[in-house]
Write an enzyme that holds these catalytic residues in place. Structure first.
Site, PDB file in Angstrom:
ATOM      1  N   HIS A  82       6.945   6.945   8.941  1.00 22.69           N
ATOM      2  CA  HIS A  82       5.554   6.750   8.543  1.00 22.69           C
ATOM      3  C   HIS A  82       4.654   7.402   9.575  1.00 22.69           C
ATOM      4  O   HIS A  82       4.882   7.254  10.778  1.00 22.69           O
ATOM      5  CB  HIS A  82       5.205   5.258   8.445  1.00 22.69           C
ATOM      6  CG  HIS A  82       3.746   5.027   8.158  1.00 22.69           C
ATOM      7  ND1 HIS A  82       3.230   5.109   6.893  1.00 22.69           N
ATOM      8  CD2 HIS A  82       2.697   4.785   8.983  1.00 22.69           C
ATOM      9  CE1 HIS A  82       1.927   4.902   6.944  1.00 22.69           C
ATOM     10  NE2 HIS A  82       1.570   4.703   8.198  1.00 22.69           N
ATOM     11  N   ASP A  96      -0.042  -6.087  -1.272  1.00 23.89           N
ATOM     12  CA  ASP A  96      -0.733  -5.100  -0.433  1.00 23.89           C
ATOM     13  C   ASP A  96      -1.873  -4.445  -1.196  1.00 23.89           C
ATOM     14  O   ASP A  96      -2.946  -4.205  -0.634  1.00 23.89           O
ATOM     15  CB  ASP A  96       0.243  -4.044   0.075  1.00 23.89           C
ATOM     16  CG  ASP A  96      -0.449  -3.009   0.946  1.00 23.89           C
ATOM     17  OD1 ASP A  96      -0.999  -3.390   2.000  1.00 23.89           O
ATOM     18  OD2 ASP A  96      -0.476  -1.827   0.566  1.00 23.89           O
ATOM     19  N   ARG A 128      -9.724  -5.829   1.856  1.00 21.15           N
ATOM     20  CA  ARG A 128     -10.042  -5.376   3.219  1.00 21.15           C
ATOM     21  C   ARG A 128     -11.145  -4.331   3.184  1.00 21.15           C
ATOM     22  O   ARG A 128     -12.054  -4.332   4.012  1.00 21.15           O
ATOM     23  CB  ARG A 128      -8.792  -4.796   3.899  1.00 21.15           C
ATOM     24  CG  ARG A 128      -7.800  -5.834   4.389  1.00 21.15           C
ATOM     25  CD  ARG A 128      -6.465  -5.203   4.721  1.00 21.15           C
ATOM     26  NE  ARG A 128      -6.581  -4.231   5.799  1.00 21.15           N
ATOM     27  CZ  ARG A 128      -5.678  -3.272   6.032  1.00 21.15           C
ATOM     28  NH1 ARG A 128      -4.623  -3.158   5.248  1.00 21.15           N
ATOM     29  NH2 ARG A 128      -5.844  -2.446   7.042  1.00 21.15           N
ATOM     30  N   SER A 154       0.403  -4.095   6.254  1.00 21.19           N
ATOM     31  CA  SER A 154       0.310  -3.170   5.114  1.00 21.19           C
ATOM     32  C   SER A 154       1.392  -2.104   5.192  1.00 21.19           C
ATOM     33  O   SER A 154       2.092  -1.835   4.205  1.00 21.19           O
ATOM     34  CB  SER A 154      -1.075  -2.524   5.090  1.00 21.19           C
ATOM     35  OG  SER A 154      -1.173  -1.595   4.033  1.00 21.19           O
ATOM     36  N   LYS A 193       5.509  -2.347   3.016  1.00 23.21           N
ATOM     37  CA  LYS A 193       5.955  -1.288   2.096  1.00 23.21           C
ATOM     38  C   LYS A 193       7.263  -0.667   2.565  1.00 23.21           C
ATOM     39  O   LYS A 193       8.160  -0.386   1.758  1.00 23.21           O
ATOM     40  CB  LYS A 193       4.856  -0.228   1.949  1.00 23.21           C
ATOM     41  CG  LYS A 193       3.668  -0.701   1.124  1.00 23.21           C
ATOM     42  CD  LYS A 193       2.575   0.322   1.004  1.00 23.21           C
ATOM     43  CE  LYS A 193       1.719   0.407   2.229  1.00 23.21           C
ATOM     44  NZ  LYS A 193       0.404   1.005   2.027  1.00 23.21           N
TER      45      LYS A 193
END
Length: 409
Positions: free
Chosen positions: A43, A122, A129, A144, A148
């Site tokens: 990520h 999420d 948010r 978050s 995932k």
């Protein structure tokens, strides 16, 4: 609740509990027992010219890993992996869980969007948010991202946390804080998680913009392309190979990644992934032919209608190129979106015609902007010129992209 978390923060065990409950709000992907230790992903917190996922996923597959990469779209100044891939005719980022499994069996990697069944909490929380101005909360960011990744059923995860002028976090210490939070939570959830802190000031590589970044990714997969992109791909991939136990050291992992980029194995996986996700065999074969040159990619990819070159205003050394300014101008020209769901122009982008540390003379071309409509206006032209810093040779200091590794705990 979100405001309380934003104001007070969370202890590590609270963040772990939040992340796990978010992950369990939907389907968690399951993999065959003989894939144990092989399922990996990365990520990135986002940057300018960050096309790393495109060569990394097939390179890892060529090293024997399974990579169910669930990616996102571009928002604000950061580009999205899904947007880049959708500039290839026919490429489909929407795949069912069954199809993802089939592609991993046959190819070893896929790059897809989030499915409806994964982490529905999420989607709800992210919208809230946004509405309550609690986006920039460390526990909520951690939850978050890792909910995932946890739902992907990963054995190992590497985080590319960027810092600098063109990153979410401007300094090393704040990037390290986020990285440490995610490494702690990821490992507590049973994913072997490590992080790389990487510099994000000047754009990554020489090409910025969705279609242009596909071109540069193909060059990287053919053993060519810019050194800094290759550094990030081999560092992140090498780290994953080491974390998943496939190699004895980070250096061996980097060598393995460099090997599959050099011998065509990663390129073959990318071609197979394109076909598995809807690209015609002819287009996939043409793009991935080792002798195809960048100019020929536009036989299949859509070019912009116009190009404008900017020239250097004084003699000297290229000391810096402000990636954030470049991204903001391209965003206004249609390359990015301000709100989720907005259309973008894949063809808009820019080519850097100089590299950091290069000696240049007044009048040399340093940037080529690709655009359709709107056109490049005088303010954008002057903003781009101001993003190029020319100085003396001794004022330039070369830094690698990768600043630091944070080890699994």
């Amino acid at each position: 609740m979100l405001m309380a978390i934003w104001q007070k923060g969370m202890a590590a065990d609270e963040t772990v509990a939040l992340t796990q409950e978010m992950m369990l709000s939907g389907e968690v992907l399951q993999w065959p027992a003989d894939w144990a230790g092989l399922v990996v992903d990365k990520h990135s917190t986002g940057g300018v010219g960050d096309k790393v996922s495109l060569p990394l996923a097939p390179a890892l597959a060529a090293c024997g890993c399974k990579v169910p990469m669930i990616s996102g779209r571009g928002l604000a100044h950061t580009g999205g992996t899904l947007d880049k891939l959708e500039s290839i005719p026919g490429f489909s980022v929407s795949q069912s869980v069954e199809k993802i499994h089939e592609i991993l069996v046959n190819v070893g990697c896929c790059i897809v969007g989030q499915t409806e069944t994964l982490v529905p909490a999420d989607r709800v929380m992210y919208a809230l948010r946004d509405a309550t101005s609690t986006v920039d909360s460390l526990p909520l960011i951690t939850g978050s991202i890792l909910s995932k990744k946890g739902a992907e059923g990963l054995n190992a995860l590497v985080l590319d946390v960027k810092f600098g002028k063109a990153a979410l976090y401007k300094d090393l210490n704040s990037a390290r804080e986020l990285a440490q939070s995610m490494v702690t939570v990821g490992n507590s959830m049973g994913m072997r998680t490590g992080a790389v802190l990487s510099r994000m000031d000047a754009p990554i590589g020489r090409l910025v913009g969705n279609t242009l970044e596909v071109c540069e990714s193909l060059e990287c997969l053919k053993g060519r392309g810019p050194d800094d992109l290759r550094e990030l791909v081999t560092s992140l991939g090498g780290y994953l190979l080491w974390m998943s136990g496939r190699v004895a050291s980070l250096a061996r992992g980097q060598e393995a990644l460099a090997g599959v980029l050099g011998n065509g194995a990663a390129l073959q996986k990318f071609q197979a992934m394109l076909q598995a996700q809807g690209v015609s065999a002819d287009i996939a074969r043409s793009l991935c032919c080792s002798t195809t040159r960048p100019a020929d990619y536009f036989l299949h990819l859509k070019p912009a209608q116009h190009k404008a070159e900017l020239t250097v205003q004084s003699d000297g050394t290229v000391v810096d190129i402000d990636g954030m300014v470049l991204a903001q101008v391209l965003h206004k020209l249609g390359a990015g979106r301000t709100k989720a769901g907005e259309p973008i122009n894949h063809s808009v982008g820019a080519e850097l015609l100089v590299t950091l540390g290069q000696q240049v003379k007044k009048g040399d071309a340093w940037l080529r902007v690709h655009y359709d409509s709107p056109t490049l206006d005088s303010q954008q032209h002057s903003d781009l010129q101001a993003s190029l810093l020319i100085g003396s040779a001794d004022s330039y200091h070369a830094d690698p992209r990768v600043a630091e590794f944070i080890l699994p705990q």
